[in-house]
Design an enzyme around this catalytic site. Structure first.
Site, mmCIF file in Angstrom:
data_model
loop_
_atom_site.group_PDB
_atom_site.id
_atom_site.type_symbol
_atom_site.label_atom_id
_atom_site.label_comp_id
_atom_site.label_asym_id
_atom_site.label_seq_id
_atom_site.Cartn_x
_atom_site.Cartn_y
_atom_site.Cartn_z
ATOM 1 N N LYS A 101 0.845 -1.185 0.000
ATOM 2 C CA LYS A 101 0.000 0.000 0.000
ATOM 3 C C LYS A 101 0.877 1.230 0.000
ATOM 4 C CE LYS A 101 0.685 1.956 3.353
ATOM 5 N NZ LYS A 101 1.947 2.542 3.914
ATOM 6 N N TYR B 274 -4.296 4.403 6.376
ATOM 7 C CA TYR B 274 -4.801 3.445 7.378
ATOM 8 C C TYR B 274 -6.113 3.940 7.993
ATOM 9 C CZ TYR B 274 -0.477 0.719 7.249
ATOM 10 O OH TYR B 274 0.553 -0.090 6.846
HETATM 11 P P1 NAD Z 1 12.476 1.673 2.213
HETATM 12 O O1 NAD Z 1 13.004 3.007 1.812
HETATM 13 O O2 NAD Z 1 12.992 1.076 3.481
HETATM 14 O O3 NAD Z 1 12.709 0.605 1.050
HETATM 15 C C1 NAD Z 1 12.502 0.924 -0.297
HETATM 16 C C2 NAD Z 1 13.405 0.041 -1.147
HETATM 17 O O4 NAD Z 1 13.225 0.387 -2.509
HETATM 18 C C3 NAD Z 1 14.886 0.249 -0.814
HETATM 19 O O5 NAD Z 1 15.503 -0.999 -0.719
HETATM 20 C C4 NAD Z 1 15.413 0.999 -2.026
HETATM 21 O O6 NAD Z 1 16.757 0.685 -2.308
HETATM 22 C C5 NAD Z 1 14.502 0.479 -3.135
HETATM 23 N N1 NAD Z 1 14.415 1.338 -4.308
HETATM 24 C C6 NAD Z 1 14.421 0.907 -5.564
HETATM 25 N N2 NAD Z 1 14.355 1.912 -6.438
HETATM 26 C C7 NAD Z 1 14.326 3.037 -5.704
HETATM 27 C C8 NAD Z 1 14.277 4.424 -6.037
HETATM 28 N N3 NAD Z 1 14.217 4.838 -7.322
HETATM 29 N N4 NAD Z 1 14.262 5.302 -5.032
HETATM 30 C C9 NAD Z 1 14.278 4.910 -3.749
HETATM 31 N N5 NAD Z 1 14.342 3.610 -3.370
HETATM 32 C C10 NAD Z 1 14.365 2.683 -4.348
HETATM 33 O O7 NAD Z 1 10.886 1.808 2.254
HETATM 34 P P2 NAD Z 1 9.866 0.842 2.974
HETATM 35 O O8 NAD Z 1 9.495 1.419 4.275
HETATM 36 O O9 NAD Z 1 10.362 -0.547 2.955
HETATM 37 O O10 NAD Z 1 8.578 0.998 2.012
HETATM 38 C C11 NAD Z 1 8.459 0.290 0.799
HETATM 39 C C12 NAD Z 1 6.966 0.117 0.476
HETATM 40 O O11 NAD Z 1 6.367 -0.634 1.515
HETATM 41 C C13 NAD Z 1 6.182 1.415 0.383
HETATM 42 O O12 NAD Z 1 5.201 1.321 -0.618
HETATM 43 C C14 NAD Z 1 5.518 1.528 1.748
HETATM 44 O O13 NAD Z 1 4.293 2.253 1.718
HETATM 45 C C15 NAD Z 1 5.278 0.076 2.077
HETATM 46 N N6 NAD Z 1 5.240 -0.173 3.528
HETATM 47 C C16 NAD Z 1 4.192 -0.840 4.029
HETATM 48 C C17 NAD Z 1 4.120 -1.094 5.376
HETATM 49 C C18 NAD Z 1 2.956 -1.862 5.940
HETATM 50 O O14 NAD Z 1 2.848 -1.959 7.159
HETATM 51 N N7 NAD Z 1 2.111 -2.431 5.101
HETATM 52 C C19 NAD Z 1 5.134 -0.647 6.228
HETATM 53 C C20 NAD Z 1 6.218 0.019 5.683
HETATM 54 C C21 NAD Z 1 6.257 0.248 4.318
#
Ligand code: NAD
Length: 357
Positions: free
Chosen positions: A121, A205
């Site tokens: 999401k 949420y």
């Molecule tokens: P994060 O920044 O920790 O991870 C993102 C990943 O994408 C990194 O490994 C990064 O290297 C990679 N990536 C690839 N191409 C990229 C670019 N062009 N720019 C930036 N990063 C790039 O983020 P996250 O917290 O893991 O979030 C990722 C997704 O998961 C989002 O859509 C977020 O909304 C979702 N999320 C959901 C929950 C949940 O509880 N459902 C919790 C956290 C995150």
């Protein structure tokens, strides 16, 4: 919207255990914080799903997590290599855990490679993208599910049952609050990657809860935004954006979305009392209190056999094995994005917006 009610009985948590002929193999795309800390460790609690492949732009992460999870070199992919997953029969499903604006591209490419998809999401950064993702998965004959993990968490499931079942009388009002203080210098604060501010990331949420607690789609939306544009975190995205939703039955939901204050809870207020959840949607530690006919008492549930992360991974696996539709399909992500667009429009135009108008 019909998907909600039917899903409660189908989610594979309460019914008889489902014995699959083999576990469904997942490739994780994007080895960031959520994928590596919450999703990958929880395959250990799955009985229908297994982790079989990794996709990352960082070779060191592929090496580190590949070794940690025993993923052979043949099952480690870069983004440039991504489309080669088509030739790997061990990969049944792809879980897209990338920044929001990359979801559409990778979901569509996964479907075109012949794989089922679980997407984080918010599903995408616009309703139009969501529609394209749904169409691509339908065309490929593949399932599409959105990572609304709370639908696999027992307290939220109970809250849905109680709220929709009129346990505290017919619902009149819902309050839902989600927010945290955003750290600077991250993609969440960069609109081209995030699609928006607190609403896209955490306010969703509040919105999703208002929709799942009512089982209805809002007909009217009004919103007010407050953002200090001198704060370096909020140059391109909003900080606080509060919104009100009116549902067909007359229920009003009053929702908070914030990137500068901490909130995690909701309350369903009926004619005979209320159901309170605080916190409501954390990774663990949900807490429920119910007030009914003048008596207030906590409600506790036994620890589930599967946590919400394993529950959602196994749910898609089970849907693939059985040929059924996930309880949180792409249409669910699209419904949220349609309301999100209306919320932004309402805040920008300073008036309430009728859905579909
Ligand atoms: P994060 O920044 O920790 O991870 C993102 C990943 O994408 C990194 O490994 C990064 O290297 C990679 N990536 C690839 N191409 C990229 C670019 N062009 N720019 C930036 N990063 C790039 O983020 P996250 O917290 O893991 O979030 C990722 C997704 O998961 C989002 O859509 C977020 O909304 C979702 N999320 C959901 C929950 C949940 O509880 N459902 C919790 C956290 C995150």
């Amino acid at each position: 919207m019909g998907g909600f009610g039917a899903g409660l009985a189908l989610a594979g948590m309460a019914g008889p255990a489902f014995a699959a002929s083999r576990r469904i193999g997942y490739a994780i795309v994007g080895l960031g914080s959520y994928a590596t800390r919450q999703i990958m460790p929880n395959f250990a609690g799955c009985d229908q799903a297994k982790l079989v492949a990794l996709v990352s732009g960082t070779p060191a992460k592929l090496a580190q997590y590949g070794d940690q999870y025993d993923i052979p070199a043949t099952h480690r992919y870069s983004y440039a290599d991504f489309d080669r997953i088509r030739d790997n029969p061990d990969i049944d499903a792809v879980y897209v855990v990338l920044p929001n604006s990359l979801h559409a591209e990778y979901v569509i490419r996964a479907a075109q490679a012949g794989k089922h998809v679980l997407c984080e999401k918010p599903m995408a950064v616009s309703a139009a993208e969501c529609e394209a993702m749904i169409a691509a998965c339908a065309k490929a004959g593949k399932k599409l599910m959105i990572g609304y993990r709370s639908r696999f968490e027992p307290y939220n499931r109970l809250a849905i049952e109680l709220a929709r079942g009129g346990h505290v009388g017919p619902t009149r009002l819902i309050t839902a609050e989600h927010g945290f203080s955003a750290q600077p210098n991250q993609w969440r604060l960069d609109k081209p990657l995030s699609g928006g501010g607190s609403l896209m990331d955490i306010g969703i949420y509040s919105l999703n809860a208002a929709r799942y607690l009512t089982g209805e789609e809002p007909v009217e939306v009004s919103a007010v935004e407050s953002t200090d544009r001198n704060d370096p975190r909020f140059v391109t995205v909003e900080d606080r954006i509060n919104f009100m939703l009116r549902f067909p039955s007359g229920i009003i939901a009053n929702c908070i979305s914030s990137y500068s204050s901490g909130h995690n809870g909701y309350r369903v207020i009926g004619t005979q009392g209320w159901i309170d959840m605080e916190p409501a949607t954390p990774y663990s530690g949900q807490s429920m209190t119910i007030r009914k006919d003048g008596v207030t008492a906590p409600r506790t549930l036994p620890a589930p056999a599967k946590n919400q992360f394993a529950g959602q991974l196994d749910h898609l696996a089970e849907c693939i094995q059985r040929g059924t539709t996930p309880i949180v399909p792409g249409e669910e992500g699209l419904a949220d994005l349609r309301v999100i667009e209306a919320i932004y429009r309402s805040a920008a135009e300073g008036r309430s917006v009728r859905m579909g108008a």
